[in-house]
Motif scaffolding. Structure first.
Motif, PDB file in Angstrom:
ATOM      1  N   CYS A 175       0.831  -1.210   0.000  1.00  0.00           N
ATOM      2  CA  CYS A 175       0.000   0.000   0.000  1.00  0.00           C
ATOM      3  C   CYS A 175       0.865   1.259   0.000  1.00  0.00           C
ATOM      4  O   CYS A 175       0.616   2.200   0.741  1.00  0.00           O
ATOM      5  CB  CYS A 175      -0.979   0.003   1.170  1.00  0.00           C
ATOM      6  N   ARG A 176       1.875   1.263  -0.857  1.00  0.00           N
ATOM      7  CA  ARG A 176       2.795   2.398  -0.971  1.00  0.00           C
ATOM      8  C   ARG A 176       2.021   3.658  -1.329  1.00  0.00           C
ATOM      9  O   ARG A 176       1.070   3.637  -2.104  1.00  0.00           O
ATOM     10  CB  ARG A 176       3.825   2.101  -2.049  1.00  0.00           C
ATOM     11  N   SER A 177       2.459   4.764  -0.746  1.00  0.00           N
ATOM     12  CA  SER A 177       1.909   6.065  -1.085  1.00  0.00           C
ATOM     13  C   SER A 177       3.057   7.080  -1.061  1.00  0.00           C
ATOM     14  O   SER A 177       4.157   6.772  -0.633  1.00  0.00           O
ATOM     15  CB  SER A 177       0.794   6.465  -0.117  1.00  0.00           C
ATOM     16  N   TYR A 178       2.770   8.269  -1.529  1.00  0.00           N
ATOM     17  CA  TYR A 178       3.749   9.362  -1.526  1.00  0.00           C
ATOM     18  C   TYR A 178       3.264  10.343  -0.480  1.00  0.00           C
ATOM     19  O   TYR A 178       2.204  10.948  -0.633  1.00  0.00           O
ATOM     20  CB  TYR A 178       3.810   9.997  -2.915  1.00  0.00           C
ATOM     21  N   VAL A 179       4.009  10.504   0.585  1.00  0.00           N
ATOM     22  CA  VAL A 179       3.544  11.289   1.729  1.00  0.00           C
ATOM     23  C   VAL A 179       4.412  12.518   1.953  1.00  0.00           C
ATOM     24  O   VAL A 179       5.605  12.530   1.654  1.00  0.00           O
ATOM     25  CB  VAL A 179       3.512  10.428   3.021  1.00  0.00           C
ATOM     26  N   GLY A 180       3.776  13.555   2.493  1.00  0.00           N
ATOM     27  CA  GLY A 180       4.494  14.743   2.928  1.00  0.00           C
ATOM     28  C   GLY A 180       4.894  15.706   1.844  1.00  0.00           C
ATOM     29  O   GLY A 180       5.650  16.630   2.093  1.00  0.00           O
ATOM     30  N   GLY A 181       4.403  15.518   0.634  1.00  0.00           N
ATOM     31  CA  GLY A 181       4.832  16.392  -0.446  1.00  0.00           C
ATOM     32  C   GLY A 181       3.724  17.268  -0.994  1.00  0.00           C
ATOM     33  O   GLY A 181       2.649  17.388  -0.418  1.00  0.00           O
ATOM     34  N   LYS A 182       4.040  17.872  -2.104  1.00  0.00           N
ATOM     35  CA  LYS A 182       3.117  18.738  -2.823  1.00  0.00           C
ATOM     36  C   LYS A 182       3.059  18.245  -4.265  1.00  0.00           C
ATOM     37  O   LYS A 182       3.770  17.321  -4.638  1.00  0.00           O
ATOM     38  CB  LYS A 182       3.634  20.172  -2.799  1.00  0.00           C
ATOM     39  N   TYR A 183       2.239  18.901  -5.073  1.00  0.00           N
ATOM     40  CA  TYR A 183       2.218  18.554  -6.496  1.00  0.00           C
ATOM     41  C   TYR A 183       1.968  19.797  -7.336  1.00  0.00           C
ATOM     42  O   TYR A 183       1.418  20.789  -6.869  1.00  0.00           O
ATOM     43  CB  TYR A 183       1.195  17.464  -6.815  1.00  0.00           C
ATOM     44  N   ASN A 184       2.413  19.728  -8.557  1.00  0.00           N
ATOM     45  CA  ASN A 184       2.191  20.765  -9.552  1.00  0.00           C
ATOM     46  C   ASN A 184       1.782  20.095 -10.856  1.00  0.00           C
ATOM     47  O   ASN A 184       2.197  18.976 -11.132  1.00  0.00           O
ATOM     48  CB  ASN A 184       3.462  21.584  -9.812  1.00  0.00           C
ATOM     49  N   PHE A 185       0.991  20.813 -11.641  1.00  0.00           N
ATOM     50  CA  PHE A 185       0.593  20.337 -12.957  1.00  0.00           C
ATOM     51  C   PHE A 185       1.391  21.079 -14.024  1.00  0.00           C
ATOM     52  O   PHE A 185       1.662  22.270 -13.888  1.00  0.00           O
ATOM     53  CB  PHE A 185      -0.893  20.584 -13.214  1.00  0.00           C
ATOM     54  N   ILE A 186       1.742  20.364 -15.062  1.00  0.00           N
ATOM     55  CA  ILE A 186       2.319  20.973 -16.258  1.00  0.00           C
ATOM     56  C   ILE A 186       1.460  20.485 -17.419  1.00  0.00           C
ATOM     57  O   ILE A 186       1.306  19.284 -17.630  1.00  0.00           O
ATOM     58  CB  ILE A 186       3.784  20.568 -16.477  1.00  0.00           C
ATOM     59  N   ASP A 187       0.894  21.439 -18.147  1.00  0.00           N
ATOM     60  CA  ASP A 187      -0.024  21.118 -19.235  1.00  0.00           C
ATOM     61  C   ASP A 187       0.609  21.372 -20.595  1.00  0.00           C
ATOM     62  O   ASP A 187       1.637  22.031 -20.712  1.00  0.00           O
ATOM     63  CB  ASP A 187      -1.292  21.966 -19.112  1.00  0.00           C
ATOM     64  N   CYS A 188      -0.056  20.867 -21.601  1.00  0.00           N
ATOM     65  CA  CYS A 188       0.280  21.116 -23.011  1.00  0.00           C
ATOM     66  C   CYS A 188       1.684  20.641 -23.367  1.00  0.00           C
ATOM     67  O   CYS A 188       2.424  21.319 -24.074  1.00  0.00           O
ATOM     68  CB  CYS A 188       0.120  22.596 -23.352  1.00  0.00           C
ATOM     69  N   LEU A 189       2.042  19.478 -22.875  1.00  0.00           N
ATOM     70  CA  LEU A 189       3.324  18.876 -23.237  1.00  0.00           C
ATOM     71  C   LEU A 189       3.156  18.036 -24.485  1.00  0.00           C
ATOM     72  O   LEU A 189       2.064  17.571 -24.797  1.00  0.00           O
ATOM     73  CB  LEU A 189       3.840  18.005 -22.094  1.00  0.00           C
ATOM     74  N   ASP A 190       4.243  17.828 -25.185  1.00  0.00           N
ATOM     75  CA  ASP A 190       4.250  16.986 -26.369  1.00  0.00           C
ATOM     76  C   ASP A 190       5.367  15.968 -26.211  1.00  0.00           C
ATOM     77  O   ASP A 190       6.475  16.321 -25.789  1.00  0.00           O
ATOM     78  CB  ASP A 190       4.482  17.841 -27.618  1.00  0.00           C
ATOM     79  N   ILE A 191       5.097  14.733 -26.570  1.00  0.00           N
ATOM     80  CA  ILE A 191       6.101  13.690 -26.389  1.00  0.00           C
ATOM     81  C   ILE A 191       7.362  13.964 -27.205  1.00  0.00           C
ATOM     82  O   ILE A 191       8.439  13.494 -26.845  1.00  0.00           O
ATOM     83  CB  ILE A 191       5.551  12.283 -26.688  1.00  0.00           C
ATOM     84  N   ASP A 192       7.248  14.754 -28.267  1.00  0.00           N
ATOM     85  CA  ASP A 192       8.418  15.069 -29.085  1.00  0.00           C
ATOM     86  C   ASP A 192       9.386  16.015 -28.383  1.00  0.00           C
ATOM     87  O   ASP A 192      10.559  16.081 -28.753  1.00  0.00           O
ATOM     88  CB  ASP A 192       7.988  15.679 -30.418  1.00  0.00           C
ATOM     89  N   ASP A 193       8.902  16.743 -27.375  1.00  0.00           N
ATOM     90  CA  ASP A 193       9.729  17.731 -26.683  1.00  0.00           C
ATOM     91  C   ASP A 193       9.967  17.390 -25.210  1.00  0.00           C
ATOM     92  O   ASP A 193      10.624  18.156 -24.509  1.00  0.00           O
ATOM     93  CB  ASP A 193       9.058  19.112 -26.744  1.00  0.00           C
ATOM     94  N   PHE A 194       9.420  16.279 -24.742  1.00  0.00           N
ATOM     95  CA  PHE A 194       9.455  15.976 -23.313  1.00  0.00           C
ATOM     96  C   PHE A 194      10.597  15.026 -22.973  1.00  0.00           C
ATOM     97  O   PHE A 194      10.836  14.050 -23.669  1.00  0.00           O
ATOM     98  CB  PHE A 194       8.126  15.340 -22.886  1.00  0.00           C
ATOM     99  N   GLY A 195      11.289  15.360 -21.892  1.00  0.00           N
ATOM    100  CA  GLY A 195      12.371  14.503 -21.427  1.00  0.00           C
ATOM    101  C   GLY A 195      12.827  14.923 -20.041  1.00  0.00           C
ATOM    102  O   GLY A 195      12.197  15.750 -19.374  1.00  0.00           O
ATOM    103  N   ILE A 196      13.928  14.373 -19.624  1.00  0.00           N
ATOM    104  CA  ILE A 196      14.450  14.635 -18.283  1.00  0.00           C
ATOM    105  C   ILE A 196      14.767  16.116 -18.099  1.00  0.00           C
ATOM    106  O   ILE A 196      14.612  16.654 -17.005  1.00  0.00           O
ATOM    107  CB  ILE A 196      15.683  13.746 -17.988  1.00  0.00           C
TER     108      ILE A 196
END
Length: 129
Positions: free
Chosen positions: A31-52
């Protein structure tokens, strides 16, 4: 409960958004979860431009130091964190993520995991929580 946005009428099969969890840590299995953090959204990405590089730039814009080392993971859609957490470190890892986007998934969950090197990193990490 995790929600994953999918589109049936997919006019732009390479476009997607990500929900990036940061500043937290993973609990133990089962029952792993991610605790104690926050989150942000990033929209309008394209797989041709997305990477590390996009992920690294995002954590810098949030306020993390460029010297901090992060491990990035994505969650396979519709699979729990115990079984669906996959590393994002190589081109083949990103290709796996992109297959889900091409399959119609439009929101990908990404998790960062900070590797603390120094006391200063640790203090900064604590302040950002």
């Amino acid at each position: 409960m995790t929600s994953t946005l999918t589109l049936k009428d997919n006019d732009e099969p390479t476009k997607f958004s990500i929900k990036v969890y940061h500043g937290g840590e993973f609990s133990d299995n089962p029952c792993r979860s991610y605790v104690g953090g926050k989150y942000n959204f990033i929209d309008c990405l394209d797989i041709d431009d997305f990477g590390i590089d996009v992920l690294e730039e995002m954590v810098k814009q949030i306020g993390y130091s460029v010297d901090m080392v992060f491990y990035f993971h994505f969650k396979i859609p519709y699979v729990c964190l115990d079984l669906g957490l996959k590393c994002l470190a190589s081109d083949s890892d990103f290709l796996s993520l992109f297959e889900h986007v091409r399959g119609g998934v439009k929101l990908i969950e990404i998790y960062d995991e900070l590797l603390v090197h120094t006391f200063v990193d640790f203090v900064l990490y604590q302040v950002l929580h």
